[in-house]
Motif scaffolding. Structure first.
Motif, mmCIF file in Angstrom:
data_model
loop_
_atom_site.group_PDB
_atom_site.id
_atom_site.type_symbol
_atom_site.label_atom_id
_atom_site.label_comp_id
_atom_site.label_asym_id
_atom_site.label_seq_id
_atom_site.Cartn_x
_atom_site.Cartn_y
_atom_site.Cartn_z
ATOM 1 N N VAL A 128 0.857 -1.195 0.000
ATOM 2 C CA VAL A 128 0.000 0.000 0.000
ATOM 3 C C VAL A 128 0.895 1.248 0.000
ATOM 4 C CG1 VAL A 128 -1.951 -1.099 1.183
ATOM 5 C CG2 VAL A 128 -0.185 0.054 2.548
ATOM 6 N N GLY B 250 -2.797 -11.288 2.904
ATOM 7 C CA GLY B 250 -1.781 -10.747 1.989
ATOM 8 C C GLY B 250 -0.792 -9.869 2.739
ATOM 9 N N LEU C 104 2.832 -9.721 2.259
ATOM 10 C CA LEU C 104 4.019 -9.277 1.504
ATOM 11 C C LEU C 104 5.158 -9.050 2.506
ATOM 12 C CD1 LEU C 104 4.865 -8.685 -1.497
ATOM 13 C CD2 LEU C 104 4.375 -6.295 -1.036
ATOM 14 N N SER D 270 1.858 -2.893 5.252
ATOM 15 C CA SER D 270 0.531 -2.519 5.759
ATOM 16 C C SER D 270 0.298 -3.092 7.155
ATOM 17 C CB SER D 270 -0.566 -2.980 4.794
ATOM 18 O OG SER D 270 -0.427 -4.360 4.501
ATOM 19 N N GLU E 113 -0.066 -15.097 4.696
ATOM 20 C CA GLU E 113 0.781 -14.934 3.515
ATOM 21 C C GLU E 113 1.103 -16.294 2.912
ATOM 22 O OE1 GLU E 113 1.974 -12.450 1.494
ATOM 23 O OE2 GLU E 113 2.767 -14.189 0.438
ATOM 24 N N TYR E 114 0.907 -16.397 1.612
ATOM 25 C CA TYR E 114 1.149 -17.633 0.875
ATOM 26 C C TYR E 114 2.643 -17.959 0.767
ATOM 27 C CZ TYR E 114 1.289 -20.782 -3.130
ATOM 28 O OH TYR E 114 1.530 -21.833 -3.955
ATOM 29 N N HIS F 105 8.152 -14.282 1.444
ATOM 30 C CA HIS F 105 7.574 -12.993 1.839
ATOM 31 C C HIS F 105 7.388 -12.953 3.354
ATOM 32 C CE1 HIS F 105 5.615 -12.298 -2.398
ATOM 33 N NE2 HIS F 105 6.899 -12.550 -2.462
ATOM 34 N N ALA G 198 -4.369 -18.670 1.832
ATOM 35 C CA ALA G 198 -5.272 -18.054 2.804
ATOM 36 C C ALA G 198 -6.584 -18.812 2.965
ATOM 37 C CB ALA G 198 -5.545 -16.609 2.411
ATOM 38 N N ASP H 84 -5.972 -8.092 0.772
ATOM 39 C CA ASP H 84 -5.019 -7.538 -0.205
ATOM 40 C C ASP H 84 -4.169 -8.682 -0.761
ATOM 41 O OD1 ASP H 84 -3.602 -5.701 -1.692
ATOM 42 O OD2 ASP H 84 -2.306 -5.068 -0.045
ATOM 43 N N ASP I 258 -4.599 -12.425 -3.703
ATOM 44 C CA ASP I 258 -5.001 -12.797 -5.064
ATOM 45 C C ASP I 258 -6.447 -12.385 -5.344
ATOM 46 O OD1 ASP I 258 -5.295 -14.728 -3.004
ATOM 47 O OD2 ASP I 258 -5.780 -16.285 -4.461
ATOM 48 N N TYR J 294 -12.838 -14.756 0.003
ATOM 49 C CA TYR J 294 -12.329 -14.021 1.167
ATOM 50 C C TYR J 294 -13.450 -13.212 1.828
ATOM 51 C CZ TYR J 294 -7.666 -15.174 -0.612
ATOM 52 O OH TYR J 294 -6.556 -15.829 -1.043
#
Ligand code: SAM
Length: 236
Positions: A45, A69, A71, A75, A93-94, A98, A122, A150, A152, A159
């Protein structure tokens, strides 16, 4: 003239509004550099959206935040900073890589509450009957005050379903990337781009709900990230 660009205006706004404990925290800037060095995509973001999320968290007096999400945790850090010390922030987080960068950033930021990173896809994590998100909101688990989605874009509707289940009555769900350069509003009958199908399904659901469950708004934005926006859903 350089200042007459959306990115130039973003830079101006951040030069004025960046809070010493938020967007201009040196540890947060180090975190962005660490994410860059590790080769993470530059899709966090903006500082303005980060501070907006912090304002929202404070305004609703949130105690519990869920993020989908992570990353590099940029955020996530705004949420953790805006929460009271008794608060809780879960982020999913996948990518293990990350998640590892995010963990290093959280340590450097010395965050309290310290974010819990759940690593994996997720939807699997949210739906795991033996996992941390299985319990329906009740007395022991009162649900989340803020959920930030935030990840996919194709899975956004799924979600939304999980977020509605996990959000307190009176809580809010925020979806980033709700406009996608206008692709959200393709005319009826036209093929819907894959990054907009999930959000369109959410908007169809909200239309059919006719205000019974939620009150929502979607805001278009320009700036560093070009033409996009976010949607916010208040759960009645
Ligand atoms: N919220 C972050 C920020 O602003 O700093 C940015 C998140 S980035 C836009 C999206 C992240 O979602 C990526 O790190 C990506 O690996 C992750 N992701 C993608 N698909 C996912 C999935 N199915 N489950 C969990 N995370 C996923």
């Amino acid at each position: 003239e350089p200042h007459l660009t959306a990115a130039g205006v973003d830079a101006y706004l951040t030069s004025k509004l960046a809070h010493p404990d938020y967007a201009s925290d040196p540890a947060l800037l180090r975190g962005l550099a660490r994410a860059d060095e590790a080769g993470l995509p530059k899709i966090a973001v903006t500082p303005q959206l980060g501070q907006f999320l912090a304002v929202l968290t404070k305004a609703v007096k949130a105690e519990r935040v869920l993020e989908i999400g992570t990353l590099g945790g940029y955020s996530t850090a705004f949420f953790a900073k805006a929460l009271p010390r008794t608060g809780q922030i879960d982020t999913i987080e996948y990518s293990p890589q990350h998640a590892k960068v995010a963990q290093a950033n959280f340590l450097d930021l010395d965050l309290f509450p310290f974010p819990t990173v759940h690593v994996g896809p997720a939807l699997d994590i949210l739906r795991d009957p033996a996992g941390p998100f299985a319990a329906p909101p009740g007395e022991i688990d009162p649900g989340y005050d803020v959920v930030f989605v935030d990840a996919d874009k194709e899975a956004y509707f799924d979600y939304f379903v999980e977020a509605l289940r996990l959000t307190k009555s009176g809580g809010v769900i925020v979806f980033d990337n709700a406009i996608r350069g206008g692709r959200i509003a393709v005319p009826d009958g036209a093929e819907v781009p894959s990054d907009a199908t999930g959000l369109r399904k959410i908007f169809d659901w909200i239309q059919a709900d006719a205000g019974k469950t939620v009150l929502s708004a979607a805001i278009q934005t320009v700036g560093d990230k070009n033409w996009d926006g976010f949607a916010i859903v208040y759960k009645n």
